[in-house]
Design a protein around this motif. Structure first.
Motif, PDB file in Angstrom:
ATOM      1  N   CYS A  37       0.809  -1.227   0.000  1.00 28.84           N
ATOM      2  CA  CYS A  37       0.000   0.000   0.000  1.00 28.84           C
ATOM      3  C   CYS A  37       0.842   1.278   0.000  1.00 28.84           C
ATOM      4  O   CYS A  37       0.288   2.367  -0.010  1.00 28.84           O
ATOM      5  N   THR A  38       2.148   1.174   0.030  1.00 29.30           N
ATOM      6  CA  THR A  38       3.127   2.278   0.009  1.00 29.30           C
ATOM      7  C   THR A  38       3.048   3.215   1.210  1.00 29.30           C
ATOM      8  O   THR A  38       3.568   4.317   1.160  1.00 29.30           O
ATOM      9  N   ARG A  39       2.440   2.794   2.305  1.00 27.50           N
ATOM     10  CA  ARG A  39       2.425   3.606   3.518  1.00 27.50           C
ATOM     11  C   ARG A  39       3.846   3.705   4.084  1.00 27.50           C
ATOM     12  O   ARG A  39       4.583   2.719   4.097  1.00 27.50           O
ATOM     13  N   LEU A  40       4.217   4.897   4.542  1.00 30.24           N
ATOM     14  CA  LEU A  40       5.522   5.084   5.163  1.00 30.24           C
ATOM     15  C   LEU A  40       5.539   4.350   6.500  1.00 30.24           C
ATOM     16  O   LEU A  40       4.737   4.624   7.386  1.00 30.24           O
ATOM     17  N   LEU A  41       6.465   3.395   6.643  1.00 32.31           N
ATOM     18  CA  LEU A  41       6.547   2.594   7.860  1.00 32.31           C
ATOM     19  C   LEU A  41       7.683   3.047   8.765  1.00 32.31           C
ATOM     20  O   LEU A  41       7.572   2.943   9.976  1.00 32.31           O
ATOM     21  N   ALA A  42       8.779   3.530   8.178  1.00 30.47           N
ATOM     22  CA  ALA A  42       9.933   3.939   8.982  1.00 30.47           C
ATOM     23  C   ALA A  42      10.877   4.775   8.134  1.00 30.47           C
ATOM     24  O   ALA A  42      10.831   4.733   6.908  1.00 30.47           O
ATOM     25  N   ARG A  43      11.726   5.503   8.827  1.00 29.73           N
ATOM     26  CA  ARG A  43      12.862   6.175   8.197  1.00 29.73           C
ATOM     27  C   ARG A  43      14.089   5.566   8.852  1.00 29.73           C
ATOM     28  O   ARG A  43      14.263   5.672  10.062  1.00 29.73           O
ATOM     29  N   VAL A  44      14.908   4.901   8.050  1.00 32.36           N
ATOM     30  CA  VAL A  44      16.036   4.148   8.587  1.00 32.36           C
ATOM     31  C   VAL A  44      17.355   4.730   8.106  1.00 32.36           C
ATOM     32  O   VAL A  44      17.461   5.248   7.012  1.00 32.36           O
ATOM     33  N   GLY A  45      18.361   4.628   8.965  1.00 34.47           N
ATOM     34  CA  GLY A  45      19.684   5.129   8.637  1.00 34.47           C
ATOM     35  C   GLY A  45      20.670   4.014   8.380  1.00 34.47           C
ATOM     36  O   GLY A  45      21.544   4.119   7.541  1.00 34.47           O
ATOM     37  N   GLY A  46      20.537   2.920   9.059  1.00 36.35           N
ATOM     38  CA  GLY A  46      21.440   1.794   8.894  1.00 36.35           C
ATOM     39  C   GLY A  46      20.869   0.583   9.610  1.00 36.35           C
ATOM     40  O   GLY A  46      20.326   0.697  10.700  1.00 36.35           O
ATOM     41  N   PHE A  47      20.951  -0.555   8.978  1.00 37.10           N
ATOM     42  CA  PHE A  47      20.434  -1.781   9.570  1.00 37.10           C
ATOM     43  C   PHE A  47      21.028  -2.969   8.844  1.00 37.10           C
ATOM     44  O   PHE A  47      21.563  -2.832   7.751  1.00 37.10           O
ATOM     45  N   THR A  48      20.935  -4.135   9.445  1.00 42.67           N
ATOM     46  CA  THR A  48      21.319  -5.355   8.749  1.00 42.67           C
ATOM     47  C   THR A  48      20.073  -6.130   8.356  1.00 42.67           C
ATOM     48  O   THR A  48      20.055  -6.800   7.344  1.00 42.67           O
ATOM     49  N   GLU A  49      19.016  -6.024   9.174  1.00 41.96           N
ATOM     50  CA  GLU A  49      17.762  -6.693   8.858  1.00 41.96           C
ATOM     51  C   GLU A  49      16.623  -5.908   9.495  1.00 41.96           C
ATOM     52  O   GLU A  49      16.731  -5.421  10.617  1.00 41.96           O
ATOM     53  N   PRO A  85       0.499  -1.475   9.588  1.00 47.06           N
ATOM     54  CA  PRO A  85      -0.751  -1.378  10.351  1.00 47.06           C
ATOM     55  C   PRO A  85      -1.964  -1.125   9.465  1.00 47.06           C
ATOM     56  O   PRO A  85      -3.090  -1.402   9.868  1.00 47.06           O
ATOM     57  N   ARG A  86      -1.752  -0.661   8.248  1.00 49.68           N
ATOM     58  CA  ARG A  86      -2.876  -0.378   7.346  1.00 49.68           C
ATOM     59  C   ARG A  86      -3.387  -1.640   6.666  1.00 49.68           C
ATOM     60  O   ARG A  86      -4.579  -1.945   6.716  1.00 49.68           O
ATOM     61  N   CYS A  87      -2.510  -2.391   6.003  1.00 50.48           N
ATOM     62  CA  CYS A  87      -2.956  -3.541   5.198  1.00 50.48           C
ATOM     63  C   CYS A  87      -2.546  -4.895   5.777  1.00 50.48           C
ATOM     64  O   CYS A  87      -2.998  -5.922   5.298  1.00 50.48           O
ATOM     65  N   GLY A  88      -1.647  -4.912   6.768  1.00 55.11           N
ATOM     66  CA  GLY A  88      -1.260  -6.167   7.406  1.00 55.11           C
ATOM     67  C   GLY A  88      -0.138  -6.925   6.722  1.00 55.11           C
ATOM     68  O   GLY A  88       0.199  -8.025   7.129  1.00 55.11           O
ATOM     69  N   ALA A 107       2.384 -12.255   2.117  1.00 52.34           N
ATOM     70  CA  ALA A 107       0.956 -12.019   1.958  1.00 52.34           C
ATOM     71  C   ALA A 107       0.410 -11.356   3.219  1.00 52.34           C
ATOM     72  O   ALA A 107       0.897 -11.596   4.318  1.00 52.34           O
ATOM     73  N   PRO A 108      -0.634 -10.526   3.077  1.00 50.20           N
ATOM     74  CA  PRO A 108      -1.231  -9.898   4.265  1.00 50.20           C
ATOM     75  C   PRO A 108      -1.734 -10.952   5.239  1.00 50.20           C
ATOM     76  O   PRO A 108      -2.214 -12.005   4.839  1.00 50.20           O
ATOM     77  N   HIS A 109      -1.637 -10.635   6.522  1.00 54.75           N
ATOM     78  CA  HIS A 109      -2.079 -11.548   7.569  1.00 54.75           C
ATOM     79  C   HIS A 109      -3.532 -11.216   7.926  1.00 54.75           C
ATOM     80  O   HIS A 109      -3.868 -10.058   8.107  1.00 54.75           O
ATOM     81  N   SER A 110      -4.347 -12.212   8.035  1.00 61.91           N
ATOM     82  CA  SER A 110      -5.732 -11.979   8.450  1.00 61.91           C
ATOM     83  C   SER A 110      -5.798 -12.079   9.960  1.00 61.91           C
ATOM     84  O   SER A 110      -5.073 -12.836  10.599  1.00 61.91           O
ATOM     85  N   SER A 111      -6.683 -11.302  10.553  1.00 58.15           N
ATOM     86  CA  SER A 111      -6.839 -11.341  12.002  1.00 58.15           C
ATOM     87  C   SER A 111      -7.673 -12.558  12.361  1.00 58.15           C
ATOM     88  O   SER A 111      -8.632 -12.911  11.666  1.00 58.15           O
ATOM     89  N   LEU A 112      -7.321 -13.209  13.450  1.00 56.91           N
ATOM     90  CA  LEU A 112      -7.997 -14.415  13.883  1.00 56.91           C
ATOM     91  C   LEU A 112      -8.960 -14.102  15.021  1.00 56.91           C
ATOM     92  O   LEU A 112      -8.739 -14.458  16.161  1.00 56.91           O
ATOM     93  N   GLN A 113     -10.025 -13.406  14.700  1.00 55.24           N
ATOM     94  CA  GLN A 113     -11.008 -13.037  15.734  1.00 55.24           C
ATOM     95  C   GLN A 113     -12.352 -13.593  15.412  1.00 55.24           C
ATOM     96  O   GLN A 113     -12.747 -13.818  14.357  1.00 55.24           O
TER      97      GLN A 113
END
Length: 61
Positions: free
Chosen positions: A10-22, A28-31, A55-61
């Motif tokens: 969905c192209t929602r901004l999730l984070a702004r990262v500077g450095g990571f290995t994983e 939260p919008r599409c799962g 794949a998006p995760h479905s809620s188990l409720q």
């Protein structure tokens, strides 16, 4: 320098990262579980990022 990390579905901004290995973030919008990792620990993660999405995760409720 920070780089935007967006959801692959969905192209929602999730984070702004500077450095990571994983990085793994569930959108939260599409799962969709978004996953990115540096291809080599010696290289800059921002320039050698590979992204995959599950794949998006479905809620188990």
């Amino acid at each position: 320098m920070l780089k935007d990390f967006r959801c692959g579905t969905c192209t929602r901004l999730l984070a702004r990262v500077g450095g990571f290995t994983e990085l793994q973030i569930k959108c939260p919008r599409c799962g969709t579980l978004n996953h990115a990792r540096a291809t080599s620990p010696e290289r800059s993660p921002e320039s050698d990022m590979t992204a995959a999405r599950a794949a998006p995760h479905s809620s188990l409720q």
